[in-house]
Scaffold this active site. Structure first.
Site, mmCIF file in Angstrom:
data_model
loop_
_atom_site.group_PDB
_atom_site.id
_atom_site.type_symbol
_atom_site.label_atom_id
_atom_site.label_comp_id
_atom_site.label_asym_id
_atom_site.label_seq_id
_atom_site.Cartn_x
_atom_site.Cartn_y
_atom_site.Cartn_z
ATOM 1 N N PRO A 2 -11.187 -7.711 -3.116
ATOM 2 C CA PRO A 2 -12.185 -6.637 -2.936
ATOM 3 C C PRO A 2 -11.612 -5.265 -3.279
ATOM 4 O O PRO A 2 -10.516 -4.916 -2.842
ATOM 5 C CB PRO A 2 -12.528 -6.718 -1.445
ATOM 6 C CG PRO A 2 -12.065 -8.060 -0.997
ATOM 7 C CD PRO A 2 -10.910 -8.431 -1.881
ATOM 8 N N GLU A 3 -12.348 -4.514 -4.086
ATOM 9 C CA GLU A 3 -11.982 -3.137 -4.416
ATOM 10 C C GLU A 3 -13.066 -2.224 -3.846
ATOM 11 O O GLU A 3 -13.921 -2.686 -3.091
ATOM 12 C CB GLU A 3 -11.846 -2.986 -5.939
ATOM 13 C CG GLU A 3 -10.837 -3.975 -6.531
ATOM 14 C CD GLU A 3 -10.698 -3.839 -8.055
ATOM 15 O OE1 GLU A 3 -10.928 -2.736 -8.588
ATOM 16 O OE2 GLU A 3 -10.370 -4.842 -8.703
ATOM 17 N N ARG A 113 -6.620 -16.614 2.338
ATOM 18 C CA ARG A 113 -5.205 -16.366 2.067
ATOM 19 C C ARG A 113 -4.462 -15.717 3.231
ATOM 20 O O ARG A 113 -3.246 -15.625 3.224
ATOM 21 C CB ARG A 113 -5.051 -15.495 0.811
ATOM 22 C CG ARG A 113 -5.641 -16.107 -0.460
ATOM 23 C CD ARG A 113 -4.759 -17.192 -1.039
ATOM 24 N NE ARG A 113 -3.439 -16.681 -1.405
ATOM 25 C CZ ARG A 113 -3.146 -16.094 -2.550
ATOM 26 N NH1 ARG A 113 -4.066 -15.926 -3.475
ATOM 27 N NH2 ARG A 113 -1.928 -15.666 -2.795
ATOM 28 N N ARG A 155 4.146 11.485 -15.248
ATOM 29 C CA ARG A 155 4.437 10.072 -14.944
ATOM 30 C C ARG A 155 4.586 9.284 -16.242
ATOM 31 O O ARG A 155 3.727 9.334 -17.108
ATOM 32 C CB ARG A 155 3.326 9.467 -14.083
ATOM 33 C CG ARG A 155 3.249 10.130 -12.723
ATOM 34 C CD ARG A 155 2.322 9.395 -11.791
ATOM 35 N NE ARG A 155 2.761 8.030 -11.532
ATOM 36 C CZ ARG A 155 2.314 7.290 -10.520
ATOM 37 N NH1 ARG A 155 1.402 7.766 -9.699
ATOM 38 N NH2 ARG A 155 2.753 6.062 -10.340
#
Ligand SMILES: [Zn+2]
Length: 274
Positions: A2-3, A113, A155
């Site tokens: 899930p995001e 899980r 970055r």
């Protein structure tokens, strides 16, 4: 996994079920859910408490109680909720917790899980806890191009890896990062610091677009994700690149390719993502 769009959907469905209701009884069946705390201790703390509000921050579900503490739930890989009238939950070997509400409905938490977590925090601990882990909410006005540029500047990591860092943007995971970069026309392997201002603006728009499409479709059901009403998301039918390697790009027709970025399978279009 899930995001943001999936957790937003879960939160939106749980809010009317939980808000104003009292947790009449709580059973936590898996000590991994609350460790290092004893699940019986956490269950006892939640019992009898009335919910003031339910919200989302990043990929966390935030259940606020009237007595000024919160239950912070992270679904991780396979966590999900299911709401049913009292006594009507189906048998489930992966059930990890059940809350009986004072209106005779039951809320089950399932997790195949077992990476999900339930954490109880005092109201005054919450802001610091989240601030240490999460950047801006991408769907709020606080998420500006300038702010995103600041997070990406200097970055050398691939831009996709940077977007997966929850401290850069809260709530993105593997699916919506790939979709966002497709909308933006940016290749996932580009170094984050190499993007110019226009490209950062495109990434910001791409993130918001991908997440909004995901929320409209109630998230993506690839395997375990279900909504608390027992439904499935439909975002998986709307993917532009995610999981579509070898298929034509919906924008330029080039064949979508798959690579790895930061150890994660990554799909992109070699024709229109630069
Ligand atoms: Zn393309």
């Amino acid at each position: 996994m899930p995001e943001l769009p999936e957790v937003e959907t879960v939160t939106a469905q749980l809010a009317p079920v939980l808000t104003g209701r009292r947790f009449a009884s709580v059973e936590i069946l898996d000590e991994r859910l609350t460790r290092p705390l004893d699940p019986r201790q956490v269950a006892a703390q939640l019992e009898g408490e009335r919910v003031a509000a339910v919200g989302r921050r990043g990929k966390y579900v935030v259940v606020r109680f009237e007595r000024r503490f919160v239950l912070l739930v992270h679904l991780r890989m396979t966590g999900s909720f299911l709401v049913a009238p009292h006594g009507e939950l189906p048998a489930d070997p992966y059930r990890r917790a059940v809350v009986n509400l004072d209106d005779w409905s039951d809320v089950a938490y399932r997790d195949v899980r077992r990476f999900g977590t339930w954490l109880v925090l005092e109201d005054d601990e919450l802001a610091d806890y989240l601030a240490a882990r999460l950047g801006e909410e991408p769907l709020t006005t606080a998420f500006t191009t300038k702010q995103l540029a600041h997070r990406l500047a200097g970055r050398r990591a691939p831009v996709k890896a940077a977007l997966l860092d929850q401290r850069a943007v809260a709530g993105l995971g593997n699916i919506y990062a790939d979709e966002a970069l497709w909308y933006a026309g940016i290749r996932p392997l580009r170094s984050a610091g190499s993007l110019d201002a226009d490209e950062v603006a495109a990434v910001r728009r791409g993130i918001r677009r991908a997440l909004k499409v995901g929320i409209e479709r109630q998230g993506a059901t690839l395997s375990d994700y279900r909504t608390p009403n027992g439904g499935r998301g439909a975002m998986q039918d709307k993917f532009k690149v995610y999981g579509r390697a070898g298929e034509p790009c919906p924008r330029c027709g080039a064949l979508i390719e798959k690579t790895r970025v930061a150890g994660r399978g990554t799909s992109y279009c070699p024709g229109c993502q630069r």
